[in-house]
Write a protein that holds these residues in place. Structure first.
Motif, short mmCIF file in Angstrom:
data_model
loop_
_atom_site.label_atom_id
_atom_site.label_comp_id
_atom_site.label_asym_id
_atom_site.label_seq_id
_atom_site.Cartn_x
_atom_site.Cartn_y
_atom_site.Cartn_z
N LYS A 198 0.52 4.30 -2.77
CA LYS A 198 0.20 5.47 -2.46
C LYS A 198 1.22 6.46 -3.22
O LYS A 198 0.96 7.53 -3.58
CB LYS A 198 0.16 5.86 -1.10
CG LYS A 198 -1.33 5.28 -0.28
CD LYS A 198 -2.19 6.04 -0.99
CE LYS A 198 -3.72 5.26 -0.72
NZ LYS A 198 -3.92 3.94 -1.22
N CYS A 239 0.89 -1.32 -0.01
CA CYS A 239 0.08 -0.06 0.11
C CYS A 239 0.87 1.22 0.10
O CYS A 239 0.51 2.29 -0.61
CB CYS A 239 -0.85 0.06 1.18
SG CYS A 239 -2.31 -1.10 1.23
N ILE A 268 -9.77 -1.29 -2.95
CA ILE A 268 -10.98 -1.74 -1.94
C ILE A 268 -11.91 -0.48 -1.98
O ILE A 268 -13.05 -0.63 -1.99
CB ILE A 268 -10.24 -1.75 -0.62
CG1 ILE A 268 -9.27 -3.23 -0.64
CG2 ILE A 268 -11.23 -1.80 0.37
CD1 ILE A 268 -8.53 -3.40 0.41
N ASP A 269 -11.45 0.66 -2.28
CA ASP A 269 -12.41 1.92 -2.28
C ASP A 269 -13.43 1.67 -3.80
O ASP A 269 -14.39 2.12 -3.75
CB ASP A 269 -11.69 3.26 -2.51
CG ASP A 269 -12.64 4.20 -2.18
OD1 ASP A 269 -13.29 4.33 -1.20
OD2 ASP A 269 -12.48 5.41 -2.90
N LYS A 270 -12.80 1.08 -4.73
CA LYS A 270 -13.40 0.78 -5.82
C LYS A 270 -14.40 -0.43 -5.42
O LYS A 270 -15.27 -0.81 -6.31
CB LYS A 270 -12.83 0.44 -7.17
CG LYS A 270 -11.65 1.51 -7.51
CD LYS A 270 -10.91 0.92 -8.91
CE LYS A 270 -9.83 1.92 -9.13
NZ LYS A 270 -8.85 1.47 -9.98
N GLY A 271 -14.37 -1.10 -4.29
CA GLY A 271 -15.35 -2.14 -3.95
C GLY A 271 -14.52 -3.66 -4.60
O GLY A 271 -15.47 -4.33 -4.79
N SER A 276 -9.26 -8.74 9.98
CA SER A 276 -9.85 -7.21 9.63
C SER A 276 -9.79 -7.25 8.04
O SER A 276 -10.89 -6.91 7.59
CB SER A 276 -9.13 -6.41 9.98
OG SER A 276 -9.41 -5.14 9.47
N LEU A 277 -8.77 -7.61 7.28
CA LEU A 277 -8.81 -7.40 5.60
C LEU A 277 -10.13 -8.50 5.09
O LEU A 277 -10.77 -8.03 4.29
CB LEU A 277 -7.67 -7.86 5.30
CG LEU A 277 -7.69 -7.64 3.66
CD1 LEU A 277 -7.75 -6.26 3.10
CD2 LEU A 277 -6.07 -8.24 3.14
N MET A 302 0.43 7.21 -6.41
CA MET A 302 -1.08 8.04 -6.55
C MET A 302 -2.16 7.01 -7.15
O MET A 302 -2.92 7.42 -7.82
CB MET A 302 -0.67 9.41 -7.48
CG MET A 302 0.52 10.11 -6.90
SD MET A 302 0.12 11.47 -5.92
CE MET A 302 -0.72 12.38 -7.04
N ASN A 303 -1.97 6.07 -6.87
CA ASN A 303 -2.93 5.02 -7.46
C ASN A 303 -4.39 5.32 -6.35
O ASN A 303 -4.31 5.40 -5.15
CB ASN A 303 -2.86 3.49 -7.26
CG ASN A 303 -1.67 3.33 -8.39
OD1 ASN A 303 -1.55 3.57 -9.10
ND2 ASN A 303 -0.62 2.17 -7.70
N HIS A 304 -5.40 4.80 -6.94
CA HIS A 304 -6.74 4.93 -6.45
C HIS A 304 -6.94 3.43 -5.73
O HIS A 304 -6.79 2.43 -6.78
CB HIS A 304 -7.99 5.39 -7.16
CG HIS A 304 -9.18 5.07 -6.69
ND1 HIS A 304 -10.25 4.78 -7.18
CD2 HIS A 304 -9.70 5.47 -5.33
CE1 HIS A 304 -11.49 4.84 -6.55
NE2 HIS A 304 -11.07 5.32 -5.26
N CYS A 305 -7.27 3.30 -4.67
CA CYS A 305 -7.16 1.94 -4.05
C CYS A 305 -8.15 1.08 -4.63
O CYS A 305 -9.69 1.51 -4.39
CB CYS A 305 -7.36 2.07 -2.54
SG CYS A 305 -7.40 0.62 -1.40
N ILE A 322 -13.33 -6.76 5.71
CA ILE A 322 -13.42 -5.62 4.93
C ILE A 322 -13.67 -6.27 3.61
O ILE A 322 -14.86 -5.63 2.90
CB ILE A 322 -12.16 -4.94 4.75
CG1 ILE A 322 -11.72 -4.28 5.87
CG2 ILE A 322 -11.98 -3.81 3.49
CD1 ILE A 322 -10.20 -3.92 6.14
#
Ligand SMILES: Cc1cc2nc3c(=O)[nH]c(=O)nc-3n(C[C@H](O)[C@H](O)[C@H](O)COP(=O)(O)OP(=O)(O)OC[C@H]3O[C@@H](n4cnc5c(N)ncnc54)[C@H](O)[C@@H]3O)c2cc1C
Ligand code: SF4
Ligand code: SF4
Ligand code: SF4
Ligand code: SF4
Ligand code: SF4
Ligand code: FES
Lengths: 254, 347, 302
Positions: free
Chosen positions: A173, A169, A181-184, A221-222, A176-179, A225
């Motif tokens: 970062k 991670c 996990i935030d994309k589902g 936790s992962l 500058m990638n978009h995660c 998630i």
């Protein structure tokens, strides 16, 4: 030879390939600009990819690939006897790698499925450290040449080899990638050891953890998630076993 | 500070010309999230049209223009007699367009640490003084809580700051550099109605905040609640991945790593932004770790934001942008953590 | 008409072209520029500890470099890393820096491979110091656990050089095994010339050890201290200094008359990297030397 007051030792190295795609060996010849410097730090006495010369007086043996045939076991044991230092090179050697998927099936059904004739004699895939003791593991599918260069330099200088403890991670970062996990979607970067410069995520693919677990894994936790994101446990486990490299993280679960 | 207005058309010309002559970075769309919202980042732009002027907030903060994720502190050049150390601070001027108030306030906090006080950091100063900042007001997103931290308004730290008041922008001019550049274009004096519209717009923006957290007395609370089970609760979720600190506009801590070039002729001493959530942040030789548990480390991140920084500068380090939650795989929300500490979530 | 943003060249700042002076904290300087040093001597003290004598090469830098007992330097081994090390020598020998270093990892491992004549870098001095001037006229209790004797050598040299400023001086020194005792070759001269009262105790020993066996606090039985007019300087691992200071506090020694030196991970020495933070305090700037009261008020100190 000496470097800034520190004795420098040119190491005699041999490279051996076992069951793998040979991608890691190709990495060794990669980074052309640095190749002469790289080769001046080691003396290669045995390397099928570049020369037919074969000598047995190596100090370091780099093993690429996993074990999947009986005859490979004796070959490995013989290498262990000759080498002072045995290094597992790449995810296959360190963890079994993609080859290990075959362990999910019975040997007979698998052989029948893949080979129609000339059925080979094969055994379940094992990582190198299951057969012989290994001094150093350099995972990666393929290995990172930059990391390999660093390690060779440390060995030549007799310096401690530092392993990155943080997960992919951080590099993700930095790029500058978009995660994912935030994309589902699923990604194992948060539990995987950094060092590849998050190459998969940069290229639009999630991290499947080829470099093995980072120094701090919070698998429960992962997993929660990912389940929250609507990914099934089955899919999570299937993806987790892709490289056979993250299996140990689920050990505490039971 | 000077107050002027500029028409939207003139601003477009102004920015277009700036882009022509300077490296200019502005928000563009790079991705979409699970709910189909666009994800923005500051990228180099070649025309005004590329810029998403109505963007929400950038996924990563602009801090990496001032504190690059990786930066050489120095290089060593080896020779027969030993070595020579070289340091380079040169930075080319660049423009950031569309910076939010919270991000400018974040820079002011970084200025406190890196520019003022002891051991000013030349690398940062070179970047800060070569970056021309044009700020832009915006409607807060549902999760922005900068108002609670008093960072939704700017008074300094930028060159130009714009607020949309209909046909034109209300403009704060805060540097002679900005004033000189603006000589190239028509700007207008502030009229009575502009002032009215500006104040109305400011009040409207202020009324839109949905996310609030009370931070009064937080510094003491951090000490009082040092052993609180709240840390365990959130620490259990935390993956210790460091994403929060990477995107945070005010997290500045780092690690240093030296690398010898394979030629053995040079070596570099590289600084890399780090995070106190990472496992070896406080680990020392021999393996002793002063913060072994993820809850210790998560707690410490809040402790630095709301206790350590307050001790040095009388204000929190957090500006309330909530980037850390957006980037957090575990969806850890600072507002919820602080509310938990205040026992506001107990029914 | 131009839209070009003017360049600001920080290299034109006058103070940046000067030799950095780390005692002048608020000046703009090349914070990462090291002073080049030559290793002029290496003494192998034990299997894992060596004493390095460094000499700052540039005379201007040698003149600028001045430190007080308890301060540390960042030692740079180009290509390998930079580590904090307490200065273990006299404050009065300009341009000369003594460091006692234990081999524990990457940088210290390389340091132990180096030979006399090799070039190193140092930055500093950094951090707080033992308030030697404030201690004038008092009895001094110097207590070291293990490698803690290394930072104690700086106040010891100070007292040597200002012996008449101080009353009775006791040195209590505890180590795990007899082989780990450092600087015992100096003990006799310190006793004879400066009239120090020195006691050594070993935790685990075999028959060959003639001295005392036990924990450092056992040594308190052998000395008497006037708590009203005594300062204690304690260096060692956290468990040890807590144990020692708690004991002394019970005897009536005020918490602000005891000074200890904290150890944390450090990557800058200048309050920037945050690695050394203890609660809300930077060990590199507000420490490493702190009085016991301050330490006990820090979260995460022990
Ligand atoms: C104020 C202060 C004074 C010190 N004085 C001495 C001394 O006089 N003699 C001595 O032998 N040691 C001293 N140390 C400890 C010394 O700094 C560490 O042993 C050293 O950093 C280990 O580096 P390494 O690369 O060999 O270890 P590794 O385990 O390879 O460490 C990797 C990196 O972590 C950091 N690090 C690891 N451990 C520590 C630590 N304990 N403190 C700070 N940074 C660390 C360093 O940047 C180091 O390069 C002191 C530490 C501090 C904070
Ligand atoms: S995409 Fe994967 S590697 Fe990147 S931040 Fe997200 S979890 Fe980590
Ligand atoms: S991103 Fe993950 S899967 Fe891809 S190379 Fe890196 S560690 Fe391997
Ligand atoms: S809060 Fe943590 S990650 Fe952020 S600057 Fe402080 S130490 Fe670094
Ligand atoms: S801690 Fe989170 S909300 Fe606060 S400034 Fe950093 S990223 Fe923004
Ligand atoms: S981003 Fe979230 S999971 Fe990762 S370290 Fe920060 S709080 Fe923990
Ligand atoms: S050592 Fe970097 S902040 Fe203290």
């Amino acid at each position: 030879m000496e470097f800034s007051g520190i004795p420098l030792k040119k190491l005699r190295a041999a490279f051996f390939d076992f069951t793998s795609c040979e991608g890691c060996q190709l990495q060794i010849l990669n980074h052309e600009k640095n190749l002469p410097d790289f080769l001046s730090l080691i003396e290669i006495v045995n390397f099928r990819e570049i020369s037919s010369d074969k000598r047995d007086d190596y100090e370091i043996a780099f093993i690429e690939g996993a074990v999947s045939r009986k005859d490979q076991i004796d070959r490995l044991k013989d290498i262990r006897k000759k080498a002072k230092l045995v290094v597992s090179l790449g995810t296959c050697a360190c963890y079994g790698g993609v080859n290990a998927i075959k362990n999910n099936f019975s040997i007979e059904s698998m052989v029948d499925e893949v080979y129609k004739e000339n059925k080979p004699e094969t055994i379940p895939v094992q990582k190198i450290s299951e057969i012989i003791s290994v001094d150093l593991e350099i995972p990666g599918c393929p290995v990172s040449k930059i990391e390999l260069e660093y390690i060779i330099l440390c060995l030549a200088l007799g310096s401690v080899i530092e392993k990155k403890k943080y997960p992919v991670c951080i590099e993700c970062k930095q790029n500058m990638n978009h995660c994912f996990i935030d994309k589902g979607s699923l990604c194992f970067g948060a539990i995987t050891r950094a060092g590849c410069d998050s190459i998969c995520v940069n290229g639009g693919l999630p991290c499947y953890g080829c470099r093995g677990p980072s120094a701090s894994v919070n698998w429960m936790s992962l997993k929660n998630i990912l389940i929250d994101k609507g990914i099934t446990e089955e899919e999570i486990l299937e993806k987790l076993s892709l490289f056979n490299s993250l299996n140990e993280v689920i050990k505490d679960e039971n | 500070m000077l107050f002027k207005t500029i028409t939207k058309e003139n601003l477009r010309t102004f920015i277009t010309n700036i882009i022509k002559e300077n490296q200019t970075f502005a928000p563009v769309v790079v991705s979409t999230d699970a709910d189909n919202n666009p994800i923005y980042q500051f990228k180099k732009v070649d025309s005004f049209e590329e810029i998403k002027i109505n963007y929400t907030k950038s996924y990563s903060s602009i801090k990496n223009f001032f504190l690059p994720y990786k930066e050489d502190l120095s290089t060593f050049h080896f020779n027969e007699n030993g070595w020579e150390q070289k340091i380079n601070y040169r930075v080319n001027p660049r423009v950031l367009f569309g910076v939010r108030a919270c991000d400018i306030n974040a820079l002011i906090k970084l200025d406190q640490v890196l520019m003022k006080g002891s051991f000013p950091h030349p690398y940062y100063i070179a970047r800060r003084k070569n970056t021309f900042i044009i700020g832009l007001d915006h409607e807060p997103m549902a999760d922005c809580f900068c108002q609670s931290l008093d960072t939704n308004e700017v008074v300094h730290g930028f060159d130009i700051f714009l607020t949309d008041i209909g046909p034109k922008y209300f403009m704060l001019i805060n540097s002679s550099k900005a004033f000189n550049l603006l000589k190239n274009i028509t700007i207008e004096e502030v009229k009575e109605e502009d002032r009215e519209n500006y104040i109305k717009e400011k009040n409207r923006l202020a009324s839109l905040f949905k996310s609030h957290v009370d931070v009064t007395g937080m510094a003491n609370l951090m000490d009082i609640e040092f052993e609180s089970s709240v840390w365990q609760k959130w620490g259990d979720k935390c993956l210790s991945c460091g994403s929060c600190a990477m995107v945070c506009p005010t997290c500045y801590c780092y690690t240093v790593c030296e690398k010898i070039n394979l030629s053995l002729k040079t070596a570099s001493k590289e600084k890399m932004l780090y995070s106190c959530n990472l496992i070896d942040f406080a680990e020392v030789a021999g393996g002793h770790n002063f913060r072994p548990k993820s809850s210790d480390r998560l707690k410490y991140r809040y402790y630095h934001q709301h206790r350590g920084f307050v001790e040095s500068f009388d204000e929190s380090k957090c500006v309330g942008c909530n980037r850390c939650q957006k980037a957090c795989p575990a969806d850890i929300n600072p507002v919820e953590v602080l509310r938990d500490l205040r026992k506001e979530n107990i029914k | 008409m131009t839209y070009k943003i003017p360049v600001y060249d920080i290299n034109n700042e006058h103070s940046l072209s000067q030799t950095p002076n780390f005692n002048n904290k608020n000046a703009l300087m090349k914070t990462d520029m090291v002073y080049q040093c030559e290793i002029t001597n290496i003494v192998e003290l034990t299997e894992s500890e060596k004493l390095f004598q460094l000499k700052i090469i540039n005379p201007i830098e040698a003149k600028i470099f001045s430190f007080l007992p308890g301060q540390f330097v960042m030692v740079e081994v180009p290509g390998f890393g930079e580590i904090p090390v307490s200065i273990s020598g006299s404050t009065s020998r300009r341009g000369s820096v003594a460091l006692c270093i234990r081999k524990v990892g990457k940088v210290t491992g390389i340091l132990h491979k180096l030979k006399k004549g090799t070039m190193l870098g140092i930055r500093g001095p950094f951090g707080t110091h033992f308030p030697m001037k404030q201690m004038k006229g008092s009895n001094i209790l110097l207590i070291a656990g293990g490698l803690g004797i290394a930072p104690l050598r700086a106040p010891i040299y100070w007292i040597n050089e200002h012996r008449s400023d101080f009353e009775n001086v006791h040195i209590l020194y505890g180590v795990k095994t007899p082989e780990q005792i450092l600087f015992d070759f100096q003990f006799d001269s310190w006793r004879k010339i400066y009239n120090y009262d020195i006691h050594v105790i070993v935790e685990n020993s075999d028959k060959s050890w003639q001295g005392k066996t036990g924990l450092i606090t056992d040594l308190f039985k052998d000395i008497s201290i006037d708590v009203k007019n005594t300062y204690a300087i304690v260096c060692g691992p956290p468990a040890m200094f807590k144990f020692v200071c708690d004991y002394l506090n019970k005897q009536g020694l005020a918490m602000n008359q005891m000074f200890i030196s904290l150890e944390r991970r450090m990557h800058c020495g200048m309050g920037k990297c945050c690695r050394c933070m203890v609660g809300s305090t930077f060990t590199c700037v507000d420490g490493p030397v702190m009085d016991f009261w301050t330490v006990m008020n820090l979260k995460e100190a022990i």
